[in-house]
Enzyme design. Structure first.
Site, PDB file in Angstrom:
ATOM      1  CB  ALA A   1      30.449  27.361  47.075  1.00 55.87           C
TER       2      ALA A   1
ATOM      3  CB  THR B   1      25.639  38.743  45.275  1.00 55.49           C
ATOM      4  OG1 THR B   1      26.138  38.779  46.609  1.00 55.49           O
ATOM      5  CG2 THR B   1      25.230  40.144  44.843  1.00 55.49           C
TER       6      THR B   1
ATOM      7  CB  CYS C   1      27.705  45.037  58.811  1.00 56.04           C
ATOM      8  SG  CYS C   1      27.838  44.207  60.374  1.00 56.04           S
TER       9      CYS C   1
HETATM   10  C1  LIG Z   1      26.837  35.785  52.070  1.00 54.80           C
HETATM   11  C2  LIG Z   1      25.395  35.971  51.788  1.00 54.80           C
HETATM   12  C3  LIG Z   1      24.945  36.354  50.517  1.00 54.80           C
HETATM   13  C4  LIG Z   1      25.884  36.663  49.378  1.00 54.80           C
HETATM   14  O1  LIG Z   1      26.532  35.504  48.914  1.00 54.80           O
HETATM   15  P1  LIG Z   1      27.826  35.632  47.961  1.00 54.80           P
HETATM   16  O2  LIG Z   1      28.019  34.235  47.457  1.00 54.80           O
HETATM   17  O3  LIG Z   1      28.942  36.076  48.865  1.00 54.80           O
HETATM   18  O4  LIG Z   1      27.515  36.597  46.894  1.00 54.80           O
HETATM   19  C5  LIG Z   1      23.586  36.479  50.318  1.00 54.80           C
HETATM   20  N1  LIG Z   1      22.723  36.241  51.301  1.00 54.80           N
HETATM   21  C6  LIG Z   1      23.104  35.871  52.537  1.00 54.80           C
HETATM   22  C7  LIG Z   1      22.084  35.612  53.600  1.00 54.80           C
HETATM   23  C8  LIG Z   1      24.458  35.733  52.823  1.00 54.80           C
HETATM   24  O5  LIG Z   1      24.838  35.389  54.054  1.00 54.80           O
END
Ligand SMILES: *Cc1c(COP(=O)(O)O)cnc(C)c1O
Length: 417
Positions: free
Chosen positions: A215, A87, A341
């Site tokens: 990660a 994010t 969701c």
């Molecule tokens: C999970 C996800 C995110 C966010 O990642 P975080 O590390 O949880 O902030 C962004 N883009 C996609 C496509 C995801 O699946």
């Protein structure tokens, strides 16, 4: 008359509940935990401490992790910026580029099925003077490359298109998108969270300039991620969005999360070691699940392209069944439904709606996310359970009965309420 689904038999070696929601997060691989452990205990140094061995030890661990992350995507270590997750990586990429390239232009191109981390960031940028084009997707979930070509104008600075979708697993044509961007002198960011470690991705071959990684989607810990930022051909510049000390080449200040970064590095190494074998194993499991469901149930269909798809993703609609009811019926299996969701409301998923699905079909969808730790026995249990619950719910469904009796629902004159 049946009074409810009988218990599906629990096969040997299966423990309940079963986790089959690997697009939401993945379990921590024990080997990742093992690599992190020293950095949570005795090796607690600050990687920015230059005056003693505690700091050097931490810095060395971070450097090694940087190499591991870079290697997985064909980058160099200096091109990896550590963040708190994808994010933040998406925010940094979009806001950092919009700010840095403001003189050159203010137009960004993305697409409608992106993760909210990209879409909400774009909405914020629109409020501060950016113009954003949201490309539609075709019924199979991929974008039309002609739409992309047409959307690029002389004010376009950035294209942000995800590599793989988190709901329907659809793979966008990253390499073709990258080539178009490079031909037109526009930067290309990809949210590669779901693709990295699952399908091959190489930032050079795929013409990617900036990429977000997390990660916890690749069997690493939560709260750590990375942003790949290309250093040559072209050299990408990103304006920092967090100030305070100039860590990470000035792009992201803040004391580094050393254990998390070590975990991300190890997760990348493991993913790379077994990428193709793991992809084919997960795909076999996914296909086994799909074959079983399709053999036993009518009115089911897969949402999104089967051809361009993550190996571990199956997103299926069970028409004439409410996804939420199905979820409740299979409460010893962790999966997601196509509604609710991202919000507390029962809005159908914007991703499924973008494919052109009606609200009812979107509401009847389930996302199965298969991963490293799922087994064939689990797939068999889940398939049996879903079949049983769908049949039971349909026995209670007047619509399903009418369809079975040959009534064309589109021609029915419903009484007004
Ligand atoms: C999970 C996800 C995110 C966010 O990642 P975080 O590390 O949880 O902030 C962004 N883009 C996609 C496509 C995801 O699946």
């Amino acid at each position: 008359m049946s009074t409810g689904p009988s218990q599906a038999e629990i096969p040997a070696g299966v423990t309940l509940p079963i986790y089959m929601d690997n697009h939401a997060t993945t379990p921590l691989d024990p080997r990742v935990l093992e690599a992190m452990m020293p950095y949570l205990t005795t090796k607690f140094g600050n990687a920015a401490s230059r005056n003693h061995s505690f700091g050097w030890e931490a810095e060395q661990a971070v450097d090694a992790a940087r190499e591991q992350v870079a290697k997985l995507i064909g980058a160099t270590a200096k091109e990896i910026i550590f963040t708190s997750g994808a994010t933040e990586s998406d925010n940094l990429a979009l806001k950092g580029i919009a700010e840095m390239y403001r003189e050159r232009g203010n137009h960004i191109i993305t697409q409608v099925t992106e993760h909210k981390a990209v879409l909400d960031t774009c909405k914020r940028l629109e409020k501060s003077g950016c113009r954003v084009t949201y490309l539609p997707v075709k019924a199979d979930g991929t974008i039309d490359l002609e739409d992309l070509r047409r959307a690029i104008d002389d004010k376009t600075i950035l294209v942000s298109i995800m590599a793989a979708n988190n709901e329907i697993g659809v793979l966008q044509p990253v390499r073709e998108i990258g080539k178009i961007c490079h031909e037109r002198g526009v930067l290309f960011h990809t949210d590669a969270v779901q693709a990295v470690g699952k399908v091959p991705l190489n930032v050079i071959d795929d013409c990617v300039d900036v990429a977000s990684i997390s990660a916890h989607k690749i069997y690493g810990p939560k709260g750590v991620g990375a942003l790949y930022v290309r250093r040559r051909n072209p050299r990408v510049q990103i304006a920092a969005q967090i100030d305070g000390g100039g860590h990470e080449r000035g792009m992201r200040s803040g004391t580094l999360n050393v254990p998390g970064i070590v975990g991300l590095g190890k997760a990348c190494e493991l993913a790379q070691e077994n990428l193709l074998q793991e992809a084919s194993r997960t795909q076999c499991l996914r296909d086994r699940l799909k074959t079983k469901l399709e053999a036993e149930l009518d009115y089911v269909h897969v949402n999104g392209s089967m051809e361009h798809r993550l190996p571990g993703n199956l997103n299926m609609s069970f028409v004439y069944v409410e996804g939420e009811s199905l979820l409740m019926g299979i409460n010893d299996v962790a999966v997601s439904s196509g509604s609710a969701c991202t919000s507390a409301t029962l809005e159908p998923s914007y991703v499924l709606k973008a494919l052109g699905l009606g609200d009812d079909v979107a509401h009847s969808s389930i996302r199965f996310g298969l991963g490293r730790f799922n087994t064939e026995a689990e797939v068999d249990y889940v398939a049996a359970k879903v079949i049983q619950v769908v049949r039971h719910l349909r026995e209670l469904s007047p619509l399903y009965e009418m369809v079975k009796d040959g009534v064309d629902l589109t021609k029915v004159q419903w009484a007004a309420h």
